[in-house]
Design a protein around this motif. Structure first.
Motif, PDB file in Angstrom:
ATOM      1  N   ARG A   1       0.804  -1.213   0.000  1.00 22.20           N
ATOM      2  CA  ARG A   1       0.000   0.000   0.000  1.00 22.20           C
ATOM      3  C   ARG A   1       0.845   1.274   0.000  1.00 22.20           C
ATOM      4  O   ARG A   1       0.512   2.256   0.646  1.00 22.20           O
ATOM      5  N   GLU A  34      -2.244   3.204  -4.028  1.00 20.73           N
ATOM      6  CA  GLU A  34      -3.474   2.437  -4.226  1.00 20.73           C
ATOM      7  C   GLU A  34      -3.703   2.179  -5.716  1.00 20.73           C
ATOM      8  O   GLU A  34      -3.309   2.990  -6.557  1.00 20.73           O
ATOM      9  N   GLU A  86      -9.261  -4.270  -7.929  1.00 23.26           N
ATOM     10  CA  GLU A  86      -9.125  -4.428  -6.484  1.00 23.26           C
ATOM     11  C   GLU A  86      -8.120  -5.519  -6.175  1.00 23.26           C
ATOM     12  O   GLU A  86      -7.824  -6.372  -7.006  1.00 23.26           O
ATOM     13  N   ARG A 111      -7.555  -8.381  -3.211  1.00 23.25           N
ATOM     14  CA  ARG A 111      -8.282  -9.036  -2.128  1.00 23.25           C
ATOM     15  C   ARG A 111      -7.326  -9.871  -1.290  1.00 23.25           C
ATOM     16  O   ARG A 111      -6.451 -10.542  -1.817  1.00 23.25           O
ATOM     17  N   LYS A 147     -11.396 -10.309   1.364  1.00 22.84           N
ATOM     18  CA  LYS A 147     -11.786  -8.923   1.645  1.00 22.84           C
ATOM     19  C   LYS A 147     -10.942  -7.975   0.811  1.00 22.84           C
ATOM     20  O   LYS A 147      -9.789  -8.271   0.519  1.00 22.84           O
ATOM     21  N   ASP A 148     -11.506  -6.826   0.473  1.00 26.85           N
ATOM     22  CA  ASP A 148     -10.737  -5.776  -0.178  1.00 26.85           C
ATOM     23  C   ASP A 148      -9.607  -5.395   0.777  1.00 26.85           C
ATOM     24  O   ASP A 148      -9.832  -5.135   1.960  1.00 26.85           O
ATOM     25  N   TYR A 149      -8.399  -5.368   0.281  1.00 26.82           N
ATOM     26  CA  TYR A 149      -7.265  -5.142   1.168  1.00 26.82           C
ATOM     27  C   TYR A 149      -7.262  -3.761   1.810  1.00 26.82           C
ATOM     28  O   TYR A 149      -6.586  -3.528   2.797  1.00 26.82           O
ATOM     29  N   ARG A 150      -8.053  -2.842   1.292  1.00 26.26           N
ATOM     30  CA  ARG A 150      -8.147  -1.509   1.908  1.00 26.26           C
ATOM     31  C   ARG A 150      -8.926  -1.542   3.215  1.00 26.26           C
ATOM     32  O   ARG A 150      -8.918  -0.580   3.969  1.00 26.26           O
ATOM     33  N   GLU A 151      -9.583  -2.675   3.501  1.00 27.64           N
ATOM     34  CA  GLU A 151     -10.271  -2.834   4.782  1.00 27.64           C
ATOM     35  C   GLU A 151      -9.289  -3.101   5.922  1.00 27.64           C
ATOM     36  O   GLU A 151      -9.648  -3.010   7.088  1.00 27.64           O
TER      37      GLU A 151
END
Length: 154
Positions: free
Chosen positions: A17, A20, A25, A27, A31-35
């Motif tokens: 990160r 971005e 996306e 994952r 889950k979306d890795y931004r979570e």
């Protein structure tokens, strides 16, 4: 539509990160890795570069850099697994020898093994190896490949 191809450095930078994705996306665990927080993602990734990175000071300091809670006994066990314990014990101060001040005290392959030892101490979910054997002798390459097997077993 033109298909965009990415190099390994771009993919690594995206995974960690550092920036971005502009589309699509990434994952992790469905889950979306931004979570995930950036810190939590970076704790899950162990990265070993082609160029050896040694933390200034001792072998113990190099291990504590990635895991403050690791004990000397755990460090010794890791280096025994990597077949570097005897070499370290032959150094003037063993695990407390300053390996940064004297760059000739360990070979490039042995320094690369310290990188693997740090990964073992870190126990990441993802290990990224960036051409870690490209500049090594056959003997050191074999040691590194054995170390990779040890890292993958943990």
């Amino acid at each position: 539509m033109v298909k965009q191809e990415y190099g390994k450095t771009t993919i690594i930078n995206l995974l960690e990160r550092l920036y971005e994705p502009q589309e699509g996306e990434i994952r992790m665990n469905q889950k979306d890795y931004r979570e995930y927080s950036i810190a939590s993602i970076r704790k899950k990734i162990g990265y070993i570069m082609q160029e050896v990175q040694i933390v200034p000071n001792t072998i113990i300091d190099n291990m504590k850099y990635v895991n403050q809670k690791i004990t000397k006994e755990e460090i010794m066990d890791i280096f025994k697994t990597l077949k570097l314990h005897e070499k370290i014990m032959s150094l003037p101060k063993g695990y407390y020898t300053n390996i940064y001040e004297d760059s000739t005290i360990l070979s490039t392959g042995e320094k690369q093994m310290i990188s693997f030892a740090r990964i073992m101490a870190m126990s990441p979910d993802i290990v990224i190896l960036d051409e870690v054997t490209s500049d090594l002798s056959w003997e050191n390459e074999k040691l590194i490949k054995n170390a990779m097997d040890s890292v993958m077993k943990r």
